[in-house]
Write an enzyme that holds these catalytic residues in place. Sequence first.
Site, PDB file in Angstrom:
ATOM      1  N   SER A  86       1.848  11.995   7.733  1.00 49.89           N
ATOM      2  CA  SER A  86       0.557  12.351   8.351  1.00 49.89           C
ATOM      3  C   SER A  86      -0.249  13.211   7.381  1.00 49.89           C
ATOM      4  O   SER A  86      -1.460  13.052   7.246  1.00 49.89           O
ATOM      5  CB  SER A  86       0.791  13.143   9.642  1.00 49.89           C
ATOM      6  OG  SER A  86       1.600  12.415  10.524  1.00 49.89           O
ATOM      7  N   THR A 121       2.578   6.673   1.795  1.00 47.99           N
ATOM      8  CA  THR A 121       3.543   7.586   2.411  1.00 47.99           C
ATOM      9  C   THR A 121       4.683   7.937   1.447  1.00 47.99           C
ATOM     10  O   THR A 121       5.164   7.091   0.699  1.00 47.99           O
ATOM     11  CB  THR A 121       4.118   6.939   3.691  1.00 47.99           C
ATOM     12  OG1 THR A 121       3.024   6.580   4.539  1.00 47.99           O
ATOM     13  CG2 THR A 121       5.026   7.905   4.431  1.00 47.99           C
ATOM     14  N   GLU A 122       5.085   9.201   1.498  1.00 48.25           N
ATOM     15  CA  GLU A 122       6.212   9.684   0.679  1.00 48.25           C
ATOM     16  C   GLU A 122       7.195  10.417   1.587  1.00 48.25           C
ATOM     17  O   GLU A 122       6.861  10.745   2.732  1.00 48.25           O
ATOM     18  CB  GLU A 122       5.688  10.641  -0.402  1.00 48.25           C
ATOM     19  CG  GLU A 122       4.737   9.959  -1.363  1.00 48.25           C
ATOM     20  CD  GLU A 122       4.444  10.774  -2.609  1.00 48.25           C
ATOM     21  OE1 GLU A 122       4.990  11.893  -2.736  1.00 48.25           O
ATOM     22  OE2 GLU A 122       3.689  10.274  -3.447  1.00 48.25           O
ATOM     23  N   THR A 150       5.373  -1.398   3.568  1.00 48.49           N
ATOM     24  CA  THR A 150       5.405  -2.761   4.125  1.00 48.49           C
ATOM     25  C   THR A 150       5.112  -3.787   3.029  1.00 48.49           C
ATOM     26  O   THR A 150       4.259  -3.544   2.168  1.00 48.49           O
ATOM     27  CB  THR A 150       4.355  -2.882   5.257  1.00 48.49           C
ATOM     28  OG1 THR A 150       4.622  -1.868   6.224  1.00 48.49           O
ATOM     29  CG2 THR A 150       4.422  -4.248   5.935  1.00 48.49           C
ATOM     30  N   GLU A 177       0.121   3.736  10.442  1.00 47.83           N
ATOM     31  CA  GLU A 177      -1.319   3.877  10.128  1.00 47.83           C
ATOM     32  C   GLU A 177      -1.939   5.028  10.914  1.00 47.83           C
ATOM     33  O   GLU A 177      -3.065   4.933  11.409  1.00 47.83           O
ATOM     34  CB  GLU A 177      -2.067   2.557  10.327  1.00 47.83           C
ATOM     35  CG  GLU A 177      -1.556   1.505   9.353  1.00 47.83           C
ATOM     36  CD  GLU A 177      -2.478   0.347   9.102  1.00 47.83           C
ATOM     37  OE1 GLU A 177      -3.698   0.516   9.158  1.00 47.83           O
ATOM     38  OE2 GLU A 177      -1.957  -0.740   8.822  1.00 47.83           O
ATOM     39  N   PHE A 203       0.880  -1.175   0.000  1.00 54.44           N
ATOM     40  CA  PHE A 203       0.000   0.000   0.000  1.00 54.44           C
ATOM     41  C   PHE A 203       0.911   1.216   0.000  1.00 54.44           C
ATOM     42  O   PHE A 203       1.550   1.524   1.006  1.00 54.44           O
ATOM     43  CB  PHE A 203      -0.837  -0.096   1.275  1.00 54.44           C
ATOM     44  CG  PHE A 203      -1.787   1.021   1.606  1.00 54.44           C
ATOM     45  CD1 PHE A 203      -3.095   1.006   1.123  1.00 54.44           C
ATOM     46  CD2 PHE A 203      -1.417   2.038   2.473  1.00 54.44           C
ATOM     47  CE1 PHE A 203      -3.998   1.996   1.500  1.00 54.44           C
ATOM     48  CE2 PHE A 203      -2.320   3.025   2.846  1.00 54.44           C
ATOM     49  CZ  PHE A 203      -3.603   3.006   2.359  1.00 54.44           C
ATOM     50  N   GLY A 204       1.029   1.867  -1.141  1.00 52.40           N
ATOM     51  CA  GLY A 204       2.024   2.929  -1.280  1.00 52.40           C
ATOM     52  C   GLY A 204       1.443   4.320  -1.157  1.00 52.40           C
ATOM     53  O   GLY A 204       1.187   4.991  -2.164  1.00 52.40           O
ATOM     54  N   GLN A 262      10.478  -4.072  32.884  1.00 49.09           N
ATOM     55  CA  GLN A 262      10.834  -3.757  34.273  1.00 49.09           C
ATOM     56  C   GLN A 262      10.627  -4.989  35.160  1.00 49.09           C
ATOM     57  O   GLN A 262      11.476  -5.302  36.006  1.00 49.09           O
ATOM     58  CB  GLN A 262       9.986  -2.579  34.778  1.00 49.09           C
ATOM     59  CG  GLN A 262      10.442  -1.999  36.103  1.00 49.09           C
ATOM     60  CD  GLN A 262      11.796  -1.291  35.993  1.00 49.09           C
ATOM     61  OE1 GLN A 262      12.239  -0.965  34.899  1.00 49.09           O
ATOM     62  NE2 GLN A 262      12.451  -1.099  37.117  1.00 49.09           N
TER      63      GLN A 262
END
Length: 387
Positions: A133, A127-128, A159, A371, A124-125, A344
């Site tokens: 956002s 983002t650049e 991904t 996402e 799923f392309g 912890q």
Amino acid sequence: MASFELSEEYQELSDTVRAFADEVVAPVSTKHDAEHSFPYEIVAQMADMGLFGLPFPEEFGGMGGDYFALALALEQLGRVDQSVAITLEAGVSLGAMPIHRFGNAAQKEEWLPLLASGQALAGFGLTEPEAGSDAGGTKTTAKLGGGEWVINGNKEFITNSGTDITKLVTVTAVTGQQERPDGSIKKEISTILVPTNTPGFTAEKAYNKVGWNASDTHPLTLNNVHVPEENLLGTRGRGYANFLSILDEGRIAIAALAVGAAQGCVDQSVKYAKERSAFGQSIGKYQAVSFKIARMHARAHTARLAYYDAAARMLAGKPFKTEAAIAKMVAGEAAMDNARDATQVFGGYGFINDFTVARHYRDSKILEVGEGTTEVQLMLIARELGL
Ligand SMILES: Cc1cc2nc3c(=O)[nH]c(=O)nc-3n(C[C@H](O)[C@H](O)[C@H](O)COP(=O)(O)OP(=O)(O)OC[C@H]3O[C@@H](n4cnc5c(N)ncnc54)[C@H](O)[C@@H]3O)c2cc1C
């Protein structure tokens, strides 16, 4: 008031995937994480189990289930191995789902059976380098001429885009300009199917990530990529809106994965707190430890109810955007907070990569970013409140 108890069918699916996660995935998780290797043998077994086809109709080789079934599977995988879970999440909800939702008959025929079978993966392309956002900042262009789209641009963090079985990446691209009702001009963004064997498409060197080491993530270069005009997915100019609606659903899937991670931290911590002794008794007898684990349990529980609710609304055809944003945000935070607390509880061993909680500590951070960051979820929730 409907109950949140799982039906027999959902419970059976959840139990089956849980057993697979514990018996088949967990034993090889540390190795794949350390070697940054893609778990092909696990993906092949998930394919045989039908997990990549869970929410798709049987006519396309799917299992005829629904999105909640996918979410339950992701929760069980996320409990032991987030890399494996995100491979399934991205393969189904980001890779194949856009074709199921927006594809025409020929596109569904060509791609859905292949992707639902798990024999091939799609990316799923969106983002650049300068559009994350603010995904509307897309700079990749697609120009139509002579019956072909010619695509140029770069994508970031995609991904499943460079595995040996990746066959397709669906990209957003600027295909022109549109006039708004007020006369101003905005970018026309569309989505286009790009088979990965198309000349000019390159999945660049994989990132060296903090976590999700066994999942596949690459920057992409699209250099004069020619694809047929028919590869337009959905209506021209609706690409951005369509991808945002895919992300609304995807947030339920990511929330489920995150709840699994949060629960995995609880389960590991309970076991360890009973086994480990200090000052003459098991550390779980100290309230400082038991209260920490009780709080972790409460976080996982409330985040699970949030994603169940968002999924139920979606399946009932009701608005679910805000509930999905809430679920994604609280589940991502629950995973990160629980991973910090679990390490912890484990003391020094929590800092050793052989322990699942150490892997969750590195893996969970991205759940507050991918996402849609926590801030983006807050923007969506605030907008719903009229702010
Ligand atoms: C491992 C991994 C896998 C991924 N897989 C995919 C994939 O398959 N496909 C895909 O398209 N993308 C994918 N992504 C990209 C991911 O969705 C983006 O990284 C994410 O949406 C954030 O975008 P950005 O990294 O550009 O950060 P930016 O948008 O630059 O944000 C930086 C910071 O500024 C904050 N911020 C930005 N705008 C505002 C605002 N208006 N108000 C308040 N705060 C703000 C953000 O919340 C964040 O904290 C993946 C990323 C990673 C790391």
